[in-house]
Design a protein around this motif. Structure first.
Motif, PDB file in Angstrom:
ATOM      1  N   THR A  40       0.812   6.650  -6.979  1.00 31.58           N
ATOM      2  CA  THR A  40      -0.345   7.472  -7.329  1.00 31.58           C
ATOM      3  C   THR A  40      -0.021   8.948  -7.193  1.00 31.58           C
ATOM      4  O   THR A  40      -0.399   9.769  -8.045  1.00 31.58           O
ATOM      5  CB  THR A  40      -1.541   7.114  -6.429  1.00 31.58           C
ATOM      6  OG1 THR A  40      -1.849   5.726  -6.583  1.00 31.58           O
ATOM      7  CG2 THR A  40      -2.764   7.939  -6.788  1.00 31.58           C
ATOM      8  N   GLN A  41       0.701   9.297  -6.136  1.00 30.37           N
ATOM      9  CA  GLN A  41       1.104  10.693  -5.939  1.00 30.37           C
ATOM     10  C   GLN A  41       2.013  11.162  -7.066  1.00 30.37           C
ATOM     11  O   GLN A  41       1.885  12.292  -7.553  1.00 30.37           O
ATOM     12  CB  GLN A  41       1.807  10.832  -4.595  1.00 30.37           C
ATOM     13  CG  GLN A  41       0.914  10.573  -3.394  1.00 30.37           C
ATOM     14  CD  GLN A  41       1.702  10.450  -2.094  1.00 30.37           C
ATOM     15  OE1 GLN A  41       2.935  10.455  -2.100  1.00 30.37           O
ATOM     16  NE2 GLN A  41       0.997  10.341  -0.985  1.00 30.37           N
ATOM     17  N   GLY A  57       6.865  -0.358   3.508  1.00 31.68           N
ATOM     18  CA  GLY A  57       6.165  -0.983   2.394  1.00 31.68           C
ATOM     19  C   GLY A  57       6.977  -2.097   1.765  1.00 31.68           C
ATOM     20  O   GLY A  57       6.453  -3.179   1.473  1.00 31.68           O
ATOM     21  N   HIS A  73      -0.068  11.777 -10.283  1.00 31.76           N
ATOM     22  CA  HIS A  73      -0.834  13.013 -10.219  1.00 31.76           C
ATOM     23  C   HIS A  73       0.073  14.234 -10.353  1.00 31.76           C
ATOM     24  O   HIS A  73      -0.281  15.217 -11.027  1.00 31.76           O
ATOM     25  CB  HIS A  73      -1.603  13.082  -8.896  1.00 31.76           C
ATOM     26  CG  HIS A  73      -2.736  12.113  -8.818  1.00 31.76           C
ATOM     27  ND1 HIS A  73      -3.404  11.821  -7.632  1.00 31.76           N
ATOM     28  CD2 HIS A  73      -3.337  11.358  -9.764  1.00 31.76           C
ATOM     29  CE1 HIS A  73      -4.349  10.929  -7.871  1.00 31.76           C
ATOM     30  NE2 HIS A  73      -4.326  10.636  -9.149  1.00 31.76           N
ATOM     31  N   GLN A  78       7.885   5.142   5.257  1.00 30.73           N
ATOM     32  CA  GLN A  78       6.801   4.506   4.518  1.00 30.73           C
ATOM     33  C   GLN A  78       7.343   3.604   3.411  1.00 30.73           C
ATOM     34  O   GLN A  78       6.866   2.479   3.223  1.00 30.73           O
ATOM     35  CB  GLN A  78       5.896   5.578   3.917  1.00 30.73           C
ATOM     36  CG  GLN A  78       5.068   6.346   4.925  1.00 30.73           C
ATOM     37  CD  GLN A  78       4.362   7.537   4.310  1.00 30.73           C
ATOM     38  OE1 GLN A  78       4.550   7.852   3.130  1.00 30.73           O
ATOM     39  NE2 GLN A  78       3.547   8.222   5.104  1.00 30.73           N
ATOM     40  N   THR A  86       0.822  -1.213   0.000  1.00 31.57           N
ATOM     41  CA  THR A  86       0.000   0.000   0.000  1.00 31.57           C
ATOM     42  C   THR A  86       0.854   1.261   0.000  1.00 31.57           C
ATOM     43  O   THR A  86       0.523   2.247  -0.673  1.00 31.57           O
ATOM     44  CB  THR A  86      -0.919   0.001   1.230  1.00 31.57           C
ATOM     45  OG1 THR A  86      -1.700  -1.198   1.229  1.00 31.57           O
ATOM     46  CG2 THR A  86      -1.840   1.207   1.219  1.00 31.57           C
ATOM     47  N   GLN A  87       1.959   1.242   0.750  1.00 30.13           N
ATOM     48  CA  GLN A  87       2.775   2.447   0.869  1.00 30.13           C
ATOM     49  C   GLN A  87       3.347   2.885  -0.468  1.00 30.13           C
ATOM     50  O   GLN A  87       3.205   4.047  -0.875  1.00 30.13           O
ATOM     51  CB  GLN A  87       3.908   2.211   1.879  1.00 30.13           C
ATOM     52  CG  GLN A  87       3.443   2.011   3.309  1.00 30.13           C
ATOM     53  CD  GLN A  87       3.183   0.547   3.631  1.00 30.13           C
ATOM     54  OE1 GLN A  87       2.874  -0.245   2.744  1.00 30.13           O
ATOM     55  NE2 GLN A  87       3.313   0.182   4.894  1.00 30.13           N
ATOM     56  N   ARG A  88       3.997   1.962  -1.168  1.00 27.82           N
ATOM     57  CA  ARG A  88       4.599   2.348  -2.448  1.00 27.82           C
ATOM     58  C   ARG A  88       3.539   2.562  -3.520  1.00 27.82           C
ATOM     59  O   ARG A  88       3.741   3.367  -4.433  1.00 27.82           O
ATOM     60  CB  ARG A  88       5.620   1.299  -2.870  1.00 27.82           C
ATOM     61  CG  ARG A  88       6.894   1.332  -2.021  1.00 27.82           C
ATOM     62  CD  ARG A  88       7.943   0.380  -2.550  1.00 27.82           C
ATOM     63  NE  ARG A  88       7.563  -1.018  -2.385  1.00 27.82           N
ATOM     64  CZ  ARG A  88       8.259  -2.038  -2.858  1.00 27.82           C
ATOM     65  NH1 ARG A  88       9.373  -1.822  -3.551  1.00 27.82           N
ATOM     66  NH2 ARG A  88       7.860  -3.285  -2.643  1.00 27.82           N
ATOM     67  N   ALA A  89       2.419   1.851  -3.433  1.00 32.41           N
ATOM     68  CA  ALA A  89       1.325   2.097  -4.375  1.00 32.41           C
ATOM     69  C   ALA A  89       0.786   3.519  -4.201  1.00 32.41           C
ATOM     70  O   ALA A  89       0.474   4.202  -5.187  1.00 32.41           O
ATOM     71  CB  ALA A  89       0.215   1.075  -4.168  1.00 32.41           C
ATOM     72  N   THR A  90       0.689   3.966  -2.959  1.00 34.14           N
ATOM     73  CA  THR A  90       0.255   5.342  -2.700  1.00 34.14           C
ATOM     74  C   THR A  90       1.249   6.340  -3.251  1.00 34.14           C
ATOM     75  O   THR A  90       0.873   7.359  -3.845  1.00 34.14           O
ATOM     76  CB  THR A  90       0.080   5.559  -1.185  1.00 34.14           C
ATOM     77  OG1 THR A  90      -0.895   4.644  -0.678  1.00 34.14           O
ATOM     78  CG2 THR A  90      -0.367   6.980  -0.886  1.00 34.14           C
ATOM     79  N   HIS A  91       2.541   6.065  -3.068  1.00 31.44           N
ATOM     80  CA  HIS A  91       3.567   6.949  -3.615  1.00 31.44           C
ATOM     81  C   HIS A  91       3.479   7.011  -5.131  1.00 31.44           C
ATOM     82  O   HIS A  91       3.641   8.083  -5.734  1.00 31.44           O
ATOM     83  CB  HIS A  91       4.962   6.475  -3.179  1.00 31.44           C
ATOM     84  CG  HIS A  91       5.228   6.686  -1.730  1.00 31.44           C
ATOM     85  ND1 HIS A  91       6.435   6.340  -1.130  1.00 31.44           N
ATOM     86  CD2 HIS A  91       4.464   7.205  -0.733  1.00 31.44           C
ATOM     87  CE1 HIS A  91       6.390   6.641   0.144  1.00 31.44           C
ATOM     88  NE2 HIS A  91       5.206   7.164   0.419  1.00 31.44           N
ATOM     89  N   ARG A  98       8.291   9.825   4.856  1.00 34.54           N
ATOM     90  CA  ARG A  98       8.168   9.173   3.547  1.00 34.54           C
ATOM     91  C   ARG A  98       9.201   8.066   3.391  1.00 34.54           C
ATOM     92  O   ARG A  98       8.914   7.021   2.791  1.00 34.54           O
ATOM     93  CB  ARG A  98       8.326  10.218   2.442  1.00 34.54           C
ATOM     94  CG  ARG A  98       7.963   9.701   1.056  1.00 34.54           C
ATOM     95  CD  ARG A  98       8.037  10.832   0.033  1.00 34.54           C
ATOM     96  NE  ARG A  98       7.719  10.380  -1.302  1.00 34.54           N
ATOM     97  CZ  ARG A  98       6.488  10.297  -1.794  1.00 34.54           C
ATOM     98  NH1 ARG A  98       5.451  10.638  -1.036  1.00 34.54           N
ATOM     99  NH2 ARG A  98       6.278   9.867  -3.028  1.00 34.54           N
TER     100      ARG A  98
END
Length: 336
Positions: A130-131, A276, A134, A272, A123-128, A269
């Protein structure tokens, strides 16, 4: 096309306009012209080779239609992603912010070769990720929408690291002890070789792709060096030089934290990203064994046909993160 645009069928268009009190001929012409523009756009998107200028022109056209035809929003995003691939500064920004996915990508390749399965990305690297997506899209949108200063502000917020002329001791030590770190370096070298290969017709057919790929690889090499130097200092603390003045001892001790911030942006970060990667290693088969082997040794892989898992890296990071999970890099260096 009626399902795409949302407009009524021609048979009822005139009656609808009459009841709405709208002039029939101008509105009908507008509907027809918009439909023809959409058809032309869809035909152009099927072409294999497109220049960046053509993609930007189509993106502006689709963006202007999206408000009236919401179904075109995915096409606008796709065109924007194609422009990102052909914009050097956008790829450099991606290289700086993107997490290291070497272990996940390697497992995906192994699973495809062996017809196996791998766990999803943590989840942590997947969130990164996505950031990053964007942010890169925001930069590209601002750049080609005429908001040049806004785009420059995004670039200034994340400086592009320079390629190191030589490896530091911590970076070299981390790459020696970490299969993932060395794999990232090897993968980058393989990408560079593939980019400059004579038979790489797909890239040479589009100069923008070649230029942006080269820019990405150069920036990524600098970013990987920052990451490996920071992780090397965290996992294998440097001894304080014997003749270092006492006033500089806390300065030397703070270099681990400084390098982590330089590589990841913030200590949070960095934590995270490490958490992750550790959670992914725990979930990915084969599971890492208990850390009872001596430091620096890699136990034999029970699956010799698969790439050896980074047991040493997992163990070192787990041990260091458990010492002070909230603030990586706070352990002072040791005297020799």
């Amino acid at each position: 096309m009626r399902a795409l645009t949302g407009y009524p069928p021609p048979a009822v268009l005139g009656l609808s306009l009459q009841r709405a009190g709208e002039p029939e001929e101008p509105t009908t012409e507008l509907v027809i012209s918009t439909t023809l523009r959409v058809i032309d756009l869809l035909e152009r998107t099927e072409r294999i080779e497109r220049t960046r200028a053509e993609l930007i022109e189509d993106w502006h056209t689709v963006e202007s239609l999206t408000a009236d035809v919401p179904a075109l929003a995915p096409l606008a995003d796709w065109l924007l992603d194609q422009i990102v691939l052909r914009t050097a500064a956008a790829q450099q920004l991606r290289a700086v912010l993107e997490p290291d996915l070497t272990d996940y990508l390697r497992d995906q390749q192994t699973a495809d070769a062996l017809s196996g399965t791998t766990p999803p990305l943590d989840t942590q690297r997947a969130t990164h990720l996505t950031q990053v997506r964007h942010t890169v899209r925001a930069y590209t949108t601002a750049l080609y929408a005429g908001r040049v200063q806004e785009a420059q502000d995004l670039l200034d917020a994340f400086p592009i690291p320079a390629r190191a002329l030589s490896n530091s001791g911590p970076a070299a030590a981390w790459r020696q002890h970490s299969v993932i770190a060395q794999g990232a370096v090897d993968a980058l070298a393989a990408q560079r070789a593939a980019t400059t290969a004579v038979d790489s017709f797909g890239i040479f057919a589009d100069p923008d792709l070649l230029r942006t790929e080269t820019s990405y690889l150069a920036a990524r090499e600098g970013q990987l060096y920052l990451m490996h130097d920071a992780l090397g200092r965290l996992a294998l603390p440097l001894p304080i030089p014997r003749d270092l003045p006492l006033a500089l001892v806390p300065v030397a001790a703070a270099q681990t934290e400084r390098r982590l911030i330089e590589a990841y942006g913030t200590l949070e970060r960095a934590a995270q990203a490490m958490d992750g990667q550790i959670s992914y290693q725990l979930a990915a088969p084969p599971r890492p064994p208990a850390c009872h082997h001596r430091h620096g040794e890699r136990p034999a892989d029970p699956h010799p046909q698969r790439p050896q898992r980074p047991h040493t890296q997992w163990c070192v990071l787990r041990r260091r993160r458990h010492q002070d999970p909230s603030a990586p890099g706070h352990d002072p260096p040791r005297h020799p």
